[in-house]
Design a protein around this motif. Structure first.
Motif, short mmCIF file in Angstrom:
data_model
loop_
_atom_site.label_atom_id
_atom_site.label_comp_id
_atom_site.label_asym_id
_atom_site.label_seq_id
_atom_site.Cartn_x
_atom_site.Cartn_y
_atom_site.Cartn_z
N GLY A 172 0.82 -1.22 0.00
CA GLY A 172 0.00 0.00 0.00
C GLY A 172 0.85 1.26 0.00
N ILE A 173 1.90 1.26 0.82
CA ILE A 173 2.79 2.43 0.86
C ILE A 173 3.49 2.62 -0.47
N SER A 174 3.98 1.53 -1.05
CA SER A 174 4.65 1.61 -2.35
C SER A 174 3.71 2.16 -3.41
N TYR A 175 2.48 1.69 -3.40
CA TYR A 175 1.49 2.16 -4.37
C TYR A 175 1.22 3.66 -4.18
N ARG A 176 1.09 4.05 -2.90
CA ARG A 176 0.80 5.46 -2.60
C ARG A 176 1.94 6.36 -3.06
#
Length: 512
Positions: free
Chosen positions: A490-494
């Motif tokens: 999720g952090i990588s996507y954000r």
């Protein structure tokens, strides 16, 4: 996949998963069902994934748990199936997000072909863990790993437990999905690799436990009037058990086992019931493992008692997880506002037990699980870790006569035998009762709605399987690792989407 097609496909997948479980038990359908369910979540929005997951859950639980309605009609059945379906749908959202958040990785790269299947398998297993513990102690009745009790992968459970087996099965299905998405050029080789992994799981042997002699267990299915609404007078259930036990008199045995609810009085406070049990023990020449509701102070327990000639030697175990809305009513004040007539039928409020699920018969430890406690991993693990060399599971299926409930519960008993490497005597009031070998095969059996009794010689085993030792740690690791991997994705996507928005201030770039 268009949403309408995804809804139709996921409904079919939910129905197939029910066919994979007892009594049909076509275990290969598990892989078809899970694979289709995962395909329907790819590319879904949050609302779409919630809908698709809930439809799957509604179709599966409505068919799988139809036996719940046998007790009090359609309201409890629909309420339980509806709650489980909604929880299943909520658990589908993280899986859909995992597919979305990793979509930017190369289709044929290690992330898509290895990391994503592991993450999806972990998230599915996490959903099973959560639904198996919440709300009101959870309902871990229907798990993907449990659908394999009649298949070639069941021995893996002795190494990983049911949660670990669920994780592996879903990971294999998710790997197939990723190979399909990678395109034709890699499909054949990819499916061959997945097939090799599945073959390795299929030939994994059961973890060996150590032979420790044999034990003669007399077990009795009294077929008495033990249903909630059965017409009966006080003492009728006990009388039925005593009558069904008589053919065993004179046969040598080390233990006599009766089912849950086999005594319809508290022998700790009822002299007549206590006297009748004393006579049974004397006639059998062995201690009696029986079950009754007992009172201690203001508390009521569902208790399994090892009844012996000497009161000083008696032992007991109280059911750890009383059934909500069956053996007690959580938040009674609230539910009385909604369904006061049904709630009013449940007058007795059982207290959860805290004593070990084990009794000592001579130098032999006998592990215990009372009815639905067989579905809770920790009860079984505790019994094995505290010295059980075999198990006796006591149950009362009378309220579900004519349904699939007893066979679904029996599948759990078979899985527990394989998981722990120990024999199981599963004794019911009305059936099906079975004696199960440590490898999960049936040694003796009595069908439903039949009074029967037998003395079976069962093997004793010592030594703990990895499942019983590492089960809590493995479950915790799957939950923790999946949570960390999901958060990292999720952090990588954000970060990536924010960078993309900065690089394209006109907003033309799609962030999907």
């Amino acid at each position: 996949m268009p949403l309408w097609a995804a809804v139709a496909a996921t409904a079919a997948a939910g129905f197939l998963l029910n066919l994979a479980s007892a009594p049909v038990a076509w275990w290969p359908l598990t892989f078809v069902s899970v694979t289709v369910a995962l395909l329907t979540l790819i590319g879904r929005t949050l609302g779409g994934s919630l809908l698709v997951g809930t439809v799957f859950g509604a179709m599966f639980y409505a068919t799988h748990l139809v036996w719940v309605g046998e007790f009090l009609g359609p309201v409890p059945w629909l309420a339980l199936a509806g709650l489980e379906a909604l929880l299943f749908g909520v658990g589908a959202v993280p899986i859909a997000l995992a597919y979305r958040w990793t979509a930017h990785h190369r289709a044929r790269g290690v992330v898509q072909l290895l990391a994503v299947p592991l993450l999806v398998g972990g998230l599915w297993a996490v959903r099973e863990v959560v639904m198996g513990s919440w709300p009101y102690s959870g309902f871990p009745w229907a798990r993907v790993g449990m659908m394999q009790v009649g298949g070639p992968f069941v021995e893996v459970a002795s190494w990983t437990g049911v949660t670990g087996l669920s994780f592996l099965i879903v990971t294999v299905c998710a790997a197939v999905v990723q190979r399909l998405r990678a395109g034709r050029s890699r499909l054949v080789r990819g499916l061959l690799l997945v097939g090799i992994v599945a073959a390795l799981l299929a030939v994994t042997p059961q973890f060996p436990t150590t032979e420790a002699g044999t034990f003669r267990v007399g077990w009795v299915q009294g077929n008495g009037p033990t249903g909630y609404f059965d017409v009966k007078a006080s003492g009728d259930v006990l009388a039925a058990q005593i009558t069904a036990t008589r053919p065993l008199h004179g046969q040598p045995m080390d233990l006599l086992a009766w089912p849950e609810g086999g005594v319809d009085a508290d022998p700790l406070s009822d002299p007549a019931a206590a006297g009748a049990l004393d006579q049974v023990v004397e006639a059998a020449g062995a201690p009696l493992l029986m079950n009754a509701a007992t009172n201690r102070g203001d508390d009521v327990f569902n208790t399994s008692l090892l009844w012996t000639a000497d009161p000083a030697d008696r032992q007991w175990h109280d059911k750890v997880n009383p059934v909500p809305f069956g053996e007690y009513v959580p938040d009674r004040w609230f539910y009385e506002l909604i369904v006061p007539d049904m709630v009013g039928l449940i007058q007795r409020e059982y207290t959860p037990g805290t004593n070990p699920p084990l009794v000592q018969v001579g130098d032999v430890g006998v592990g215990l699980a009372i009815c639905f406690d067989v579905i809770y991993d920790t009860v079984i693990w505790d019994g094995a870790q505290q010295g059980a060399e075999m198990f006796v599971f006591q149950t009362n299926n009378a309220d579900f006569r004519g349904t699939d409930e007893n066979l679904q519960q029996l599948a759990f008993a078979r899985m527990r035998a394989v998981e722990t490497g120990r024999a199981v005597v599963n004794v019911s009031t009305v059936g099906t009762s079975q004696v199960i070998a440590p490898d999960g095969t049936t040694l003796d059996s009595v069908g439903v709605d039949t009074a029967g009794a037998a003395v079976s010689t069962v093997p004793l085993r010592t030594g703990l399987t990895p499942s019983t030792v590492l089960g809590p740690w493995l479950t915790g690791f799957i939950v923790l690792a999946s949570g960390i991997a999901f958060t990292a994705a999720g952090i990588s996507y954000r970060v990536r989407t924010r960078a993309g928005a900065t690089d394209h201030p006109t907003g033309r770039r799609s962030l999907r």
